[in-house]
Design a protein around this motif. Structure first.
Motif: not given
Length: 300
Positions: A92-94, A115-118, A145-150
């Motif tokens: 999940t951290n990938t 956690e992070t999805i583009f 673009a960032l969907f969510r996360g960092r």
């Protein structure tokens, strides 16, 4: 970076070749046969000037993607559902980068625990010639673009890729998806129905009338779209890729299921929720679905 690419189609092979220049790439293919060919012979990328060979490691086993700095999901939207159980096994951290057409995959992304999805869209022209051979028919941009996360997880990424394979980052993922959705909804089905290359849509005055009417109707569903700017951009795409076959026309010729549901179907679904009727769009949709059924490659 260690980058995993899921999907051995034209786009997956394209990303694998260019990213392998400066990163360690692992490509996940659907079949072991394709993985074996790529491992033995590399990936051959052709353009108008020459053929180039890229050394990329390929597997058909999801377990090989466990430890990556980024995983790019480059399958078509209609294949995402069958991938879900495998995606859920990834750490999940990938960070994940999805590069599908349409907007229907947003619902699936919302269910993932990562956690992070583009989200990205691809403007390159590319055609798959064989299991390990692609033709790069037009250089474009990958919009992300960032969907969510960092977003920091990819902050240095654009500077570490080839100049011939640029990435452009945006704040609003919905804007880049809608821009690509409208372009795909105009170019793909019309070229498939008329059986012409992209340039004919703007060069043939009769085709252009349909092109313009379809664009106006599609744009009306999304008020945030600048209709004039959108039309100009799609005309530019047709001009710059005038000798290219669209992916939907290529699918039709090859006897493959098209992405009509993910593209035009998604617009019709969105319009229905808003109480809008789109007669031209609906007709185009039924024509492609009818062609799929007539030629025997519709999912029944």
């Amino acid at each position: 970076m260690k980058i995993g690419v899921i999907g051995g189609g034209a786009v997956g092979l394209l990303f694998s070749t260019y990213l392998s220049l400066n990163h360690k790439v692992v490509l996940l293919t659907r079949t072991n046969t394709q993985a074996t060919v790529i491992n033995e012979k590399g990936i051959v990328l052709s353009n108008s000037h020459k053929d180039m060979k890229y050394v990329v490691t390929a597997y058909s086993d999801f377990d090989k993607l466990e430890k990556q700095d980024l995983i790019i999901i480059a399958v078509k939207q209609y294949d995402l559902a069958s991938l879900l159980k495998h995606l859920l096994t990834l750490p999940t951290n990938t960070p994940l980068l999805f590069i599908q057409n349409g907007i229907g995959h947003i619902k699936l992304l919302e269910t993932l625990p990562h956690e992070t999805i583009f989200i990205g869209t691809v403007e390159h022209g590319v055609k798959k010639i064989g299991a390990n051979h692609i033709h790069h028919t037009g250089i474009g941009i990958t919009n992300v673009a960032l969907f969510r996360g960092r977003k920091e997880s990819l902050i240095d990424f654009p500077d570490s890729v080839s100049e011939a394979f640029p990435f452009c980052f945006y704040q609003n993922y919905r804007k880049i998806l809608l821009d690509k959705l409208i372009a795909n909804s105009v170019i793909n089905p019309l070229t498939a129905i008329f059986k012409v290359k992209n340039g004919s849509l703007i060069e043939n005055p009769h085709y252009y009338k349909v092109f313009e009417s379809l664009h106006a109707e599609l744009s009306s569903v999304f008020p945030e779209i600048d209709t004039k700017q959108s039309l100009e951009k799609i005309i530019h795409i047709c001009h710059s890729t005038k000798e290219n076959r669209s992916s939907m026309l290529s699918d039709m010729i090859a006897g493959r299921k098209t992405e009509i549901d993910a593209i035009v179907g998604a617009v019709l679904e969105h319009a229905e929720k808003k109480g809008m009727v789109l007669p031209i769009t609906a007709t185009i949709f039924e024509m492609i679905k009818g062609m799929e059924r007539e030629y025997g490659f519709e999912d029944i």
